[in-house]
Design an enzyme around this catalytic site. Structure first.
Site, mmCIF file in Angstrom:
data_model
loop_
_atom_site.group_PDB
_atom_site.id
_atom_site.type_symbol
_atom_site.label_atom_id
_atom_site.label_comp_id
_atom_site.label_asym_id
_atom_site.label_seq_id
_atom_site.Cartn_x
_atom_site.Cartn_y
_atom_site.Cartn_z
ATOM 1 N N HIS A 234 2.771 0.005 12.901
ATOM 2 C CA HIS A 234 2.960 -0.028 11.449
ATOM 3 C C HIS A 234 1.631 0.106 10.698
ATOM 4 C CE1 HIS A 234 5.204 -0.840 7.809
ATOM 5 N NE2 HIS A 234 4.346 -1.777 7.484
ATOM 6 N N ALA B 141 0.814 -1.224 0.000
ATOM 7 C CA ALA B 141 0.000 0.000 0.000
ATOM 8 C C ALA B 141 0.846 1.271 0.000
ATOM 9 C CB ALA B 141 -0.955 -0.004 1.191
ATOM 10 N N LEU B 142 2.012 1.251 0.623
ATOM 11 C CA LEU B 142 2.842 2.453 0.626
ATOM 12 C C LEU B 142 3.394 2.788 -0.751
ATOM 13 C CD1 LEU B 142 4.847 2.280 3.975
ATOM 14 C CD2 LEU B 142 3.117 3.955 3.307
ATOM 15 N N GLU B 143 3.463 1.818 -1.625
ATOM 16 C CA GLU B 143 3.960 2.044 -2.974
ATOM 17 C C GLU B 143 2.865 2.473 -3.944
ATOM 18 O OE1 GLU B 143 6.603 0.114 -0.517
ATOM 19 O OE2 GLU B 143 4.790 -0.918 -1.186
ATOM 20 N N GLU C 215 0.246 -6.100 15.333
ATOM 21 C CA GLU C 215 0.508 -5.830 16.748
ATOM 22 C C GLU C 215 1.297 -4.548 16.978
ATOM 23 O OE1 GLU C 215 2.401 -9.325 18.206
ATOM 24 O OE2 GLU C 215 0.657 -10.580 17.855
#
Length: 160
Positions: free
Chosen positions: A96, A64-66, A93
């Site tokens: 991030h 998703a960050l890309e 957990e």
């Protein structure tokens, strides 16, 4: 929200004709089972709305960050009437989840506004795999409809 009140979808969808539109899709591979289903539902709905397969470009990125960077590259080409972001971020957990969800969402919005180009954001942000699977088809279809509706709206507004 799953099964949210989206207005009179039947009336809106019946008016959507994407036969002249060019659509770019960026799909994150992370959580591929979900994102593959998102893409399949999205592509199927685009075809139902009249978008020609030859006018759809699908590119895949690691996660998703890309997605925003690939969207920006497509937007820079100025070949598209709308773009679609597909991905799935499942809470883990650590912090991030928040980082990826917030930054990918902000990136998608920034590119849309910077380029004046509709981007349907179907990057799921969910608590668990079950929530992702429950939403994957509906959100893929929604993304296709949003992209076509917004592309047609901006076309109409430009001609006004």
């Amino acid at each position: 929200m799953k099964n949210a009140d989206k207005g009179d979808l039947d009336a809106i969808t019946s008016q959507l004709n994407g036969k002249k539109l060019r659509i770019g899709i960026v799909q994150a591979r992370w959580n591929a089972g979900v994102t593959d289903s998102l893409a399949e539902a999205c592509l199927g709905e685009l075809m139902q709305l009249g978008v020609k397969a030859k006018n759809v470009t699908l590119v895949q990125v690691p996660g998703a960050l890309e997605v925003p960077l690939a969207l920006q590259a497509l937007a820079d080409r100025a070949d598209y009437d709308a773009l679609i972001a597909l991905g799935c971020i499942i809470r883990g957990e650590t912090y991030h989840f928040e980082l990826v969800a917030n930054e990918s969402g902000a990136g998608v919005t920034r590119i849309s506004l910077d380029h004046g180009l509709p981007i349907a954001n179907a990057i799921l942000t969910v608590e668990n795999q079950q929530q992702a699977e429950a939403r994957q088809v509906e959100k893929g279809v929604d993304a296709a409809r949003v992209a076509v509706e917004m592309a047609l709206l901006l076309e109409t507004m430009a001609g006004a």
